[in-house]
Design a protein around this motif. Structure first.
Motif, PDB file in Angstrom:
ATOM      1  N   LEU A 109       0.844  -1.187   0.000  1.00 31.54           N
ATOM      2  CA  LEU A 109       0.000   0.000   0.000  1.00 31.54           C
ATOM      3  C   LEU A 109       0.883   1.240   0.000  1.00 31.54           C
ATOM      4  O   LEU A 109       1.803   1.354   0.812  1.00 31.54           O
ATOM      5  N   LEU A 110       0.602   2.173  -0.894  1.00 31.48           N
ATOM      6  CA  LEU A 110       1.393   3.391  -1.036  1.00 31.48           C
ATOM      7  C   LEU A 110       0.484   4.583  -0.766  1.00 31.48           C
ATOM      8  O   LEU A 110      -0.411   4.881  -1.556  1.00 31.48           O
ATOM      9  N   ASP A 111       0.703   5.251   0.358  1.00 31.77           N
ATOM     10  CA  ASP A 111      -0.160   6.348   0.780  1.00 31.77           C
ATOM     11  C   ASP A 111       0.498   7.680   0.448  1.00 31.77           C
ATOM     12  O   ASP A 111       1.350   8.167   1.182  1.00 31.77           O
ATOM     13  N   GLU A 112       0.133   8.284  -0.687  1.00 29.98           N
ATOM     14  CA  GLU A 112       0.725   9.543  -1.158  1.00 29.98           C
ATOM     15  C   GLU A 112       2.252   9.495  -1.023  1.00 29.98           C
ATOM     16  O   GLU A 112       2.866  10.403  -0.443  1.00 29.98           O
ATOM     17  N   PRO A 113       2.914   8.455  -1.560  1.00 30.93           N
ATOM     18  CA  PRO A 113       4.325   8.243  -1.242  1.00 30.93           C
ATOM     19  C   PRO A 113       5.262   9.303  -1.808  1.00 30.93           C
ATOM     20  O   PRO A 113       6.384   9.439  -1.329  1.00 30.93           O
ATOM     21  N   LEU A 114       4.827  10.056  -2.811  1.00 35.87           N
ATOM     22  CA  LEU A 114       5.729  11.003  -3.458  1.00 35.87           C
ATOM     23  C   LEU A 114       5.377  12.450  -3.127  1.00 35.87           C
ATOM     24  O   LEU A 114       5.969  13.377  -3.664  1.00 35.87           O
ATOM     25  N   ARG A 172       8.925  12.877 -10.448  1.00 37.24           N
ATOM     26  CA  ARG A 172       8.850  12.221 -11.759  1.00 37.24           C
ATOM     27  C   ARG A 172       9.848  11.078 -11.871  1.00 37.24           C
ATOM     28  O   ARG A 172       9.561  10.047 -12.466  1.00 37.24           O
ATOM     29  N   GLN A 173      11.037  11.259 -11.285  1.00 33.49           N
ATOM     30  CA  GLN A 173      12.014  10.169 -11.280  1.00 33.49           C
ATOM     31  C   GLN A 173      11.487   8.977 -10.487  1.00 33.49           C
ATOM     32  O   GLN A 173      11.625   7.819 -10.913  1.00 33.49           O
ATOM     33  N   GLU A 191       0.480  11.652 -11.777  1.00 33.05           N
ATOM     34  CA  GLU A 191       1.151  10.550 -11.078  1.00 33.05           C
ATOM     35  C   GLU A 191       0.386   9.242 -11.276  1.00 33.05           C
ATOM     36  O   GLU A 191       0.971   8.201 -11.583  1.00 33.05           O
ATOM     37  N   ALA A 192      -0.928   9.287 -11.120  1.00 32.88           N
ATOM     38  CA  ALA A 192      -1.742   8.089 -11.296  1.00 32.88           C
ATOM     39  C   ALA A 192      -1.658   7.579 -12.731  1.00 32.88           C
ATOM     40  O   ALA A 192      -1.507   6.375 -12.977  1.00 32.88           O
TER      41      ALA A 192
END
Length: 383
Positions: free
Chosen positions: A165-170, A179-180, A205-206
């Motif tokens: 699960l990735l919660d707003e990771p960036l 972007r990288q 991003e999505a």
């Protein structure tokens, strides 16, 4: 070497949510959600603040208890399973690394906590996967934000979860690093073949990372599909406005069939019948700004194109790759046009113009919807 890092993972099946609901008092954050996330996919829950995406993620992880509904991973129900017993791990926006441990020990932490004695090969393989083996002895404070986020991903993956699960990771990264990291996360997901569920408010991003996107609004899924499908064929005005930008014009259907004709503010526009989702004669005609071209008002317009005449340029913004125009129409609406800079004349504010585009690029939506739905949600409000 990288491919060895996750070879012990077994196929476990899809993540399934059935009737999932979460209420906080009188407020319904997630409303009777039915969703299947295919095993091995990169899936994004996209929406603005308060839409229910993070609450959904927290219920999957076990940090929130559902008011109703069930959660399955494969054939195993985990709705009431304690968080630490669920085969999931979460990567947060703030990394949550241990500042007193070096990178190697941060990644090894989960294995050692489970009593694994020989962690050397697994940790080295995981550091190779996230391309940080050469920084193993450094502390988190000595790494960039993007490198710290890769450490957090490696630390989560080494525990071999069935779902990451990735919660707003960036969200904490600057634009270039973000972007990288989009490219890096997608590469890692493809290499390990694990199910990634990514929560974000960032449309780009999505679309860059996910195989499938669920656009959420007010606790429900507005539309589910591939990035291309959602962008090219939005099902609602909310999706059309929230995922990118759209020009939406109110009209009335005057002819039906394989090609639909619409009367809109004295203009006749056509679109493919397969791209019209209006159940009645009330229709909202849509086209994306980059599909539209400008012509001088006195120029001859192509007979095979959709045409809107009587426009006046109110703003022209040169941004390098394209010029972005706002054009005010006779009925008072401002429409957007994005034209690539390929040596064509740049229209100045005050120029009288006509808008033209290929009818096949037009979509039709239910005319009973709010034409402004999703348009007033900006990035700041979505954080």
């Amino acid at each position: 070497m990288k491919a060895l890092a996750m070879t012990t993972l077994d196929a476990v099946g899809d993540l399934r949510l059935t009737g999932l609901t979460k209420r906080f008092g009188s407020f319904t954050a997630v409303d009777n959600l039915d969703l299947t996330i295919p095993q091995g996919s990169f899936f994004a829950l996209l929406g603005a603040s308060g839409c229910g995406k993070t609450t959904t993620l927290r219920m999957v992880s076990g940090l929130e208890d559902p008011t109703a509904g069930r959660i399955y991973i494969g054939d195993t129900e985990v709705t009431s399973t304690k968080p630490y017993k669920r085969p999931v791990n979460t990567v947060f926006q703030n990394y949550a690394l241990f500042p007193h441990l070096n990178i190697y020990d941060n990644v090894a932490f989960g294995l050692r906590r489970r009593g694994v004695k020989d962690v050397k090969k697994q940790v080295e393989d995981m550091l190779a996967l996230v391309e940080l083996g050469h920084l193993a002895k450094r502390k988190p404070s000595q790494l960039s934000g993007g490198q710290q986020q890769r450490v957090a991903v490696g630390r989560a993956l080494i525990n071999q979860p069935q779902v990451l699960l990735l919660d707003e990771p960036l969200g904490a990264l600057d634009l270039k690093l973000r972007r990288q990291m989009q490219i890096e996360l997608k590469r890692i997901q493809v290499e390990v073949g694990l199910t990634f569920v990514h929560v974000t408010h960032d449309q780009e991003e999505a679309m860059t990372m996910a195989d499938t996107i669920a656009v959420m609004n007010a606790g429900r899924i507005e539309q589910l599909g591939s990035p291309e499908e959602l962008y090219e064929n939005p099902a609602t005005t909310f999706v059309a406005n929230f995922l990118g930008q759209s020009n939406l014009v109110v009209g009335t259907t005057v002819a039906k069939g394989d090609v639909i004709a619409v009367e809109a503010h004295g203009h006749r526009l056509t679109l493919p019948g397969a791209r019209c989702q209006a159940p009645s004669d009330a229709v909202i005609v849509g086209v994306r700004p980059e599909k539209v071209s400008l012509l001088p008002a006195d120029a001859e317009t192509p007979s095979d194109q959709n045409v809107l005449t009587g426009g006046v340029v109110t703003d022209a913004s040169f941004i390098g790759v394209s010029t972005q125009y706002l054009v005010k129409m006779p009925w008072g609406q401002e429409l957007s046009v994005f034209e690539q800079n390929m040596g064509k004349e740049i229209f100045r504010p005050g120029s009288a113009v006509s808008l033209t585009w290929d009818p096949s690029q037009t979509f039709g939506l239910d005319g009973r919807q709010d034409i402004e739905a999703g348009a007033d949600i900006d990035d700041e409000a979505a954080k």
